[in-house]
Design a protein around this motif. Structure first.
Motif, mmCIF file in Angstrom:
data_model
loop_
_atom_site.group_PDB
_atom_site.id
_atom_site.type_symbol
_atom_site.label_atom_id
_atom_site.label_comp_id
_atom_site.label_asym_id
_atom_site.label_seq_id
_atom_site.Cartn_x
_atom_site.Cartn_y
_atom_site.Cartn_z
ATOM 1 N N VAL A 87 44.171 39.837 31.483
ATOM 2 C CA VAL A 87 44.757 41.291 31.854
ATOM 3 C C VAL A 87 44.373 41.517 33.407
ATOM 4 N N GLY A 88 43.219 41.332 33.560
ATOM 5 C CA GLY A 88 42.865 41.809 34.967
ATOM 6 C C GLY A 88 43.667 41.117 35.913
ATOM 7 N N PHE A 90 46.475 39.676 35.618
ATOM 8 C CA PHE A 90 47.951 39.909 35.292
ATOM 9 C C PHE A 90 48.416 41.038 36.441
ATOM 10 N N PHE A 91 47.361 42.270 35.847
ATOM 11 C CA PHE A 91 47.673 43.593 36.766
ATOM 12 C C PHE A 91 47.643 43.343 38.075
ATOM 13 N N TRP A 92 46.552 42.625 38.649
ATOM 14 C CA TRP A 92 46.201 42.498 39.797
ATOM 15 C C TRP A 92 47.805 41.806 40.795
ATOM 16 N N ALA A 94 50.596 41.342 39.346
ATOM 17 C CA ALA A 94 51.934 42.326 38.935
ATOM 18 C C ALA A 94 51.988 43.186 39.982
ATOM 19 N N PHE A 95 51.016 44.087 39.985
ATOM 20 C CA PHE A 95 51.150 45.381 40.746
ATOM 21 C C PHE A 95 50.226 45.538 42.120
ATOM 22 N N HIS A 97 47.135 45.859 42.558
ATOM 23 C CA HIS A 97 46.364 47.163 42.287
ATOM 24 C C HIS A 97 44.841 46.449 42.262
ATOM 25 N N THR A 98 43.940 46.588 42.981
ATOM 26 C CA THR A 98 42.616 45.906 43.135
ATOM 27 C C THR A 98 41.775 46.791 42.071
ATOM 28 N N TRP A 100 41.773 46.577 39.008
ATOM 29 C CA TRP A 100 41.668 45.634 38.024
ATOM 30 C C TRP A 100 40.769 44.626 37.889
#
Length: 118
Positions: A87-88, A90-92, A94-95, A97-98, A100
């Motif tokens: 999950v971490g 993926f969000f890192w 995909a978006f 954002h650090t 995560w």
């Protein structure tokens, strides 16, 4: 997972599916990428049909787990750490954002605890 196929799954059903996936991963039947993809599908499954579809190309589990599962906490920690890492990351990716990234750190600590307890 022998309930009616259209019955909605519970948290316990998802945990059993994750445990079975982790077993197949640890025995080398599925790769890390497959484990991550199937883990996400387990989390999104709504009924038993969807869970069963994830295991059609894998052999049945080798039997019932022992009743006393208190010694299995490191294994459950590893499964949760792998899910947190997936999950971490993926969000890192995909978006971008650090924020995560601490999930990945927590997952690494979980794996370290699991390895040290074996």
């Amino acid at each position: 997972m022998n309930e009616s196929p259209h019955i909605r799954v519970s948290a316990a059903d998802r945990e059993r599916a994750m445990t079975e996936l982790a077993h197949h991963f640890s025995t080398g039947r599925i790769s890390l990428a497959e484990f991550d993809a199937r883990s996400i599908q387990v989390l999104h499954a709504e009924n038993h049909d969807q869970l069963a579809d994830l295991f059609t190309d894998l052999p049945a589990p080798p039997g019932q787990p022992p009743e006393d599962r208190s010694a299995d906490w490191p294994f459950h920690l590893l499964v949760r750490a792998a899910a947190a890492t997936a999950v971490g990351l993926f969000f890192w990716f995909a978006f971008g954002h650090t924020m995560w990234l601490p999930l990945v750190g927590c997952a690494l600590v979980g794996v370290a605890v699991w390895v040290s307890s074996r």
